[in-house]
Design an enzyme around this catalytic site. Structure first.
Site, PDB file in Angstrom:
ATOM      1  N   ASP A  49       0.829  -1.201   0.000  1.00  0.00           N
ATOM      2  CA  ASP A  49       0.000   0.000   0.000  1.00  0.00           C
ATOM      3  C   ASP A  49       0.868   1.257   0.000  1.00  0.00           C
ATOM      4  OD1 ASP A  49       0.917  -0.190   2.592  1.00  0.00           O
ATOM      5  OD2 ASP A  49      -1.066  -0.207   3.534  1.00  0.00           O
ATOM      6  N   SER A  50       2.173   1.076   0.069  1.00  0.00           N
ATOM      7  CA  SER A  50       3.112   2.181  -0.142  1.00  0.00           C
ATOM      8  C   SER A  50       2.939   2.799  -1.517  1.00  0.00           C
ATOM      9  CB  SER A  50       4.554   1.696   0.036  1.00  0.00           C
ATOM     10  OG  SER A  50       4.799   0.526  -0.736  1.00  0.00           O
ATOM     11  N   ASP A  88      -0.980  -6.201  -0.342  1.00  0.00           N
ATOM     12  CA  ASP A  88      -1.418  -5.623   0.927  1.00  0.00           C
ATOM     13  C   ASP A  88      -2.930  -5.431   0.971  1.00  0.00           C
ATOM     14  OD1 ASP A  88       1.123  -5.443   1.913  1.00  0.00           O
ATOM     15  OD2 ASP A  88       1.183  -3.259   2.020  1.00  0.00           O
ATOM     16  N   LYS A 118      -1.227  -9.558   2.581  1.00  0.00           N
ATOM     17  CA  LYS A 118      -0.449  -9.121   3.742  1.00  0.00           C
ATOM     18  C   LYS A 118      -1.295  -8.149   4.547  1.00  0.00           C
ATOM     19  CE  LYS A 118       3.237  -6.329   3.434  1.00  0.00           C
ATOM     20  NZ  LYS A 118       2.906  -5.193   4.365  1.00  0.00           N
ATOM     21  N   GLU A 120      -1.336  -5.875   8.463  1.00  0.00           N
ATOM     22  CA  GLU A 120      -0.550  -5.393   9.593  1.00  0.00           C
ATOM     23  C   GLU A 120      -1.146  -5.875  10.910  1.00  0.00           C
ATOM     24  OE1 GLU A 120       0.069  -1.207   9.504  1.00  0.00           O
ATOM     25  OE2 GLU A 120       0.955  -1.208   7.493  1.00  0.00           O
ATOM     26  N   GLU A 187       9.320  -4.860  10.408  1.00  0.00           N
ATOM     27  CA  GLU A 187       9.776  -3.551   9.932  1.00  0.00           C
ATOM     28  C   GLU A 187      10.191  -2.651  11.088  1.00  0.00           C
ATOM     29  OE1 GLU A 187       8.427   0.333   7.247  1.00  0.00           O
ATOM     30  OE2 GLU A 187       7.096  -1.402   7.377  1.00  0.00           O
TER      31      GLU A 187
END
Length: 285
Positions: A49-50, A88, A118, A120, A187
């Site tokens: 999502d970056s 993501d 993915k 978080e 991270e």
């Protein structure tokens, strides 16, 4: 292409089986052309999502939508032939409940062809991870510095730098594995913590600003090649200055156009041949 020469895409099972065997290479990609380049070397391509910050100029990842991730995920799958592609789940598409996470993840995999999703979190997302994996959706967890939670954790700051924070990150990674995650991204954490997590878990860890002891490493490709310079995290090593190369090419193009030296004859169709119009006289009459 025969069955003997067809490229076989890496599966999440294959990725999981690499624990303790070599180092996984992972990079991000958001487009088919970049995916094709990265696919030459990567074991795992993460469609992060970056993309919101790197391609859309957003200040963070919170504005990225599921539709955006599906569009970019599908493009990456089309461009990559052998890497395992993980996409993501963006902010607000999975945190509400396991059922919401399933709806988002199922749609994402169905519409992109990716191998996994993915998300978080570890401890607080264990129920969702378990719900997804029990229903056939492979999950890569993400612990430590979690960009989607930056507002709640004081910004983009390293995690696990004190005993309490370290315990929370460690518990999150363990919870993710116990819930069924096939891999964990770590991270922005203290190096010793990332090393301890890697030594404890039986699934691969992929570090980004974590530790060389992780089972693999990932970077945002545009950071690594110097194509994104709005902000460079401390953990990024730049292997090229792509912006400088592109800037020089753009300036040279502008110069050639203004000087009238582009396009050249080689760039034109039938350059120098006389014009012939069939029926031109009749049309004029």
């Amino acid at each position: 292409m025969s069955a003997h020469t067809r490229t076989t895409r890496k599966t999440v099972t294959a990725i999981r089986s690499t624990k303790g065997i070599g180092s996984l290479v992972s990079l991000t990609a958001y487009s088919a052309p970049m995916a094709k380049l990265v696919d030459e070397v990567a074991d795992v391509i993460i469609v992060g999502d970056s993309v919101g910050m790197v391609l859309y100029g957003m200040p963070d990842t919170l504005r990225v939508t599921l539709d955006m991730m599906i569009a970019h995920g599908a493009a990456v799958v089309r461009g990559a032939a052998q890497a395992c592609v993980v996409v993501d789940l963006p902010f607000s598409t999975y945190q509400e409940s396991p059922a919401q996470a399933y709806r988002s993840a199922a749609r994402l995999l169905a519409e992109t062809g990716a191998q996994g999703v993915k998300l978080e979190g570890g401890t607080e997302m264990a129920d969702a991870i378990r719900f997804l994996t029990e229903r056939g959706i492979p999950v890569m967890a993400h612990v430590g510095l979690m960009p989607q939670q930056a507002n709640a954790t004081g910004g983009f700051r390293a995690q696990g730098m004190d005993p309490r924070s370290a315990a929370q990150v460690f518990d999150a990674a363990c919870s993710a594995e116990q819930a069924g995650a096939f891999s964990v991204v770590i991270e922005g954490t203290a190096e010793a913590l990332a090393r301890h997590i890697t030594e404890t878990l039986t699934i691969p860890t992929i570090g980004i600003g974590a530790s060389p002891a992780c089972d693999g490493q990932v970077l945002v490709t545009e950071d690594m090649i110097g194509a994104f310079d709005a902000y460079t995290p401390r953990f990024v090593k730049r292997y090229a200055d792509a912006n400088a190369v592109m800037r020089d090419a753009i300036r040279q193009y502008a110069h050639d156009v203004r000087q009238g030296v582009f396009p050249e004859p080689a760039h034109c169709f039938g350059y120098g041949k006389p014009l012939q119009l069939v029926g031109a006289a009749d049309a004029a009459a």
